[in-house]
Design an enzyme around this catalytic site. Sequence first.
Site, mmCIF file in Angstrom:
data_model
loop_
_atom_site.group_PDB
_atom_site.id
_atom_site.type_symbol
_atom_site.label_atom_id
_atom_site.label_comp_id
_atom_site.label_asym_id
_atom_site.label_seq_id
_atom_site.Cartn_x
_atom_site.Cartn_y
_atom_site.Cartn_z
ATOM 1 N N GLY A 180 0.824 -1.215 0.000
ATOM 2 C CA GLY A 180 0.000 0.000 0.000
ATOM 3 C C GLY A 180 0.848 1.252 0.000
ATOM 4 O O GLY A 180 0.494 2.272 0.590
ATOM 5 N N GLN A 231 -1.760 7.560 1.487
ATOM 6 C CA GLN A 231 -1.423 8.811 2.183
ATOM 7 C C GLN A 231 -0.197 8.643 3.070
ATOM 8 O O GLN A 231 0.729 9.450 3.039
ATOM 9 C CB GLN A 231 -2.625 9.260 3.039
ATOM 10 C CG GLN A 231 -2.394 10.609 3.709
ATOM 11 C CD GLN A 231 -3.309 10.849 4.909
ATOM 12 O OE1 GLN A 231 -3.932 9.915 5.431
ATOM 13 N NE2 GLN A 231 -3.377 12.082 5.361
ATOM 14 N N LEU A 232 -0.191 7.578 3.866
ATOM 15 C CA LEU A 232 0.913 7.362 4.797
ATOM 16 C C LEU A 232 2.143 6.793 4.087
ATOM 17 O O LEU A 232 3.272 7.246 4.303
ATOM 18 C CB LEU A 232 0.438 6.383 5.884
ATOM 19 C CG LEU A 232 1.237 6.327 7.146
ATOM 20 C CD1 LEU A 232 1.134 7.637 7.918
ATOM 21 C CD2 LEU A 232 0.738 5.177 8.025
ATOM 22 N N ASP A 256 2.560 -1.839 -4.369
ATOM 23 C CA ASP A 256 1.167 -1.407 -4.367
ATOM 24 C C ASP A 256 0.423 -2.228 -5.410
ATOM 25 O O ASP A 256 1.034 -2.882 -6.256
ATOM 26 C CB ASP A 256 1.065 0.101 -4.676
ATOM 27 C CG ASP A 256 -0.196 0.705 -4.084
ATOM 28 O OD1 ASP A 256 -0.107 1.408 -3.071
ATOM 29 O OD2 ASP A 256 -1.289 0.457 -4.643
ATOM 30 N N ILE A 257 -0.893 -2.151 -5.324
ATOM 31 C CA ILE A 257 -1.727 -2.872 -6.292
ATOM 32 C C ILE A 257 -1.694 -2.187 -7.658
ATOM 33 O O ILE A 257 -2.037 -2.776 -8.673
ATOM 34 C CB ILE A 257 -3.163 -3.004 -5.731
ATOM 35 C CG1 ILE A 257 -3.961 -4.088 -6.438
ATOM 36 C CG2 ILE A 257 -3.887 -1.671 -5.738
ATOM 37 C CD1 ILE A 257 -5.221 -4.473 -5.705
ATOM 38 N N ARG A 258 -1.294 -0.903 -7.647
ATOM 39 C CA ARG A 258 -1.166 -0.150 -8.902
ATOM 40 C C ARG A 258 0.257 0.388 -9.027
ATOM 41 O O ARG A 258 0.841 0.803 -8.032
ATOM 42 C CB ARG A 258 -2.121 1.044 -8.918
ATOM 43 C CG ARG A 258 -3.556 0.615 -8.960
ATOM 44 C CD ARG A 258 -4.475 1.744 -9.369
ATOM 45 N NE ARG A 258 -5.822 1.363 -8.952
ATOM 46 C CZ ARG A 258 -6.398 1.772 -7.837
ATOM 47 N NH1 ARG A 258 -5.767 2.596 -7.040
ATOM 48 N NH2 ARG A 258 -7.606 1.368 -7.511
ATOM 49 N N ASP A 264 -0.547 -7.358 -5.220
ATOM 50 C CA ASP A 264 -1.880 -7.372 -4.622
ATOM 51 C C ASP A 264 -1.724 -8.252 -3.378
ATOM 52 O O ASP A 264 -1.501 -9.464 -3.483
ATOM 53 C CB ASP A 264 -2.872 -7.984 -5.621
ATOM 54 C CG ASP A 264 -4.252 -8.161 -5.017
ATOM 55 O OD1 ASP A 264 -4.402 -8.022 -3.785
ATOM 56 O OD2 ASP A 264 -5.182 -8.457 -5.792
ATOM 57 N N TYR A 286 -14.428 -1.542 8.211
ATOM 58 C CA TYR A 286 -12.996 -1.236 8.386
ATOM 59 C C TYR A 286 -12.581 -1.445 9.845
ATOM 60 O O TYR A 286 -11.569 -2.097 10.135
ATOM 61 C CB TYR A 286 -12.777 0.205 7.948
ATOM 62 C CG TYR A 286 -11.436 0.830 8.273
ATOM 63 C CD1 TYR A 286 -10.269 0.389 7.676
ATOM 64 C CD2 TYR A 286 -11.367 1.914 9.156
ATOM 65 C CE1 TYR A 286 -9.050 0.997 7.957
ATOM 66 C CE2 TYR A 286 -10.156 2.523 9.437
ATOM 67 C CZ TYR A 286 -8.998 2.068 8.836
ATOM 68 O OH TYR A 286 -7.807 2.675 9.118
HETATM 69 C C1 AKB Z 1 -10.226 6.810 8.421
HETATM 70 O O1 AKB Z 1 -10.789 7.897 8.612
HETATM 71 O O2 AKB Z 1 -10.799 5.795 8.002
HETATM 72 C C2 AKB Z 1 -8.760 6.703 8.763
HETATM 73 C C3 AKB Z 1 -8.582 6.190 10.152
HETATM 74 C C4 AKB Z 1 -8.854 7.044 11.300
HETATM 75 O O3 AKB Z 1 -8.233 5.052 10.319
HETATM 76 N N1 AKB Z 1 -8.119 7.959 8.603
#
Ligand code: AKB
Length: 326
Positions: free
Chosen positions: A9, A13-14, A35-37, A50, A140
Amino acid sequence: MQPTILVTGANGQLGSVLIPALRGRYGSERVIASDIRSVPNYRGRFELIDATDADRLTQVVREQNVTQIYHLAAILSASGEQQPIRTWNINMSAFLNVLEVSRQEGIDKVFYPSSIAVFGEGAELDHTPNDSVLDPLTSYGISKAAGENWAQYYFAKYGLDVRSIRYPGVIGHQSDPGGGTTDYAVEIFHAAVQGKPFSCFLQADERLPMIFMDDAIRATLELMEAPKENIRIRTSYNLAGASFSPEEVTAAIRQYYPDFDVSYVPDYRQEIAAKWPNSIDDSAARGDWGWQPEYDLKKMAKTMIEALQKRYNRETPLLGNNQFAA
Ligand code: AKB
């Protein structure tokens, strides 16, 4: 001996900021971005991976003699709610592959980014302790909480040195966030510096834990370099920077742009944010491996605005554009 590091990944962003930091620390030749791309004209070592494909992961680990993996690839909270089952499947299968390949191939250390998304309604909203109940209400968050338990399992059962941080929202000028609930807190700076009005998808008073990118990167490196015996928590460490609400960050920005126009149009992301902590207790990270944040809201705002002013004047392109990575 210097590690050979694989980052999944890497275009997120990170990852976009962590990779140069790792290369600065360990040498460019020791850090493999994946990365996947692919990225056209990428400078440095790069492998298309991937992470849900265990065979490909194994192949790269073997061929490149990888000794550490930073597994950043994941679908984040807001994107994840569009396709919750797919998010669970991708996030879990990728992390289980990383753990299993690491065990089989004798990887020395694994970094796993968790998130404040692991907390839900049962946790204290203010100064949420490290050992609060985890009852996440996003796909998530559920995948991150499960991943924390798998991290602990692999450490307890196989001795795999997995280390993890629960990141708050990360605020940086070098790269774009994508698919997160905390993304507004980066977007608002871009709007202000470009002289555009900003429509915020959270309520004015929705306070969330945030951290400046430089602090987040430093925390990651410090955790990974801490002596093994100091890492007492094998699920994940709470990490705090500065907590603020949209109206508080707006006030900080208006110190520079007094006429900055912000309106509030909360959407489904407000419901996600409402279940997350207002602030985080990171005393375990401070005690175990010496964590100390350097950026409060004022310093964050100043640094963001100065950097973005330069960026927009010079039209420097943003790093990273991957919605599927931390
Ligand atoms: C999100 O907003 O999903 C992330 C996080 C806090 O894990 N930035």
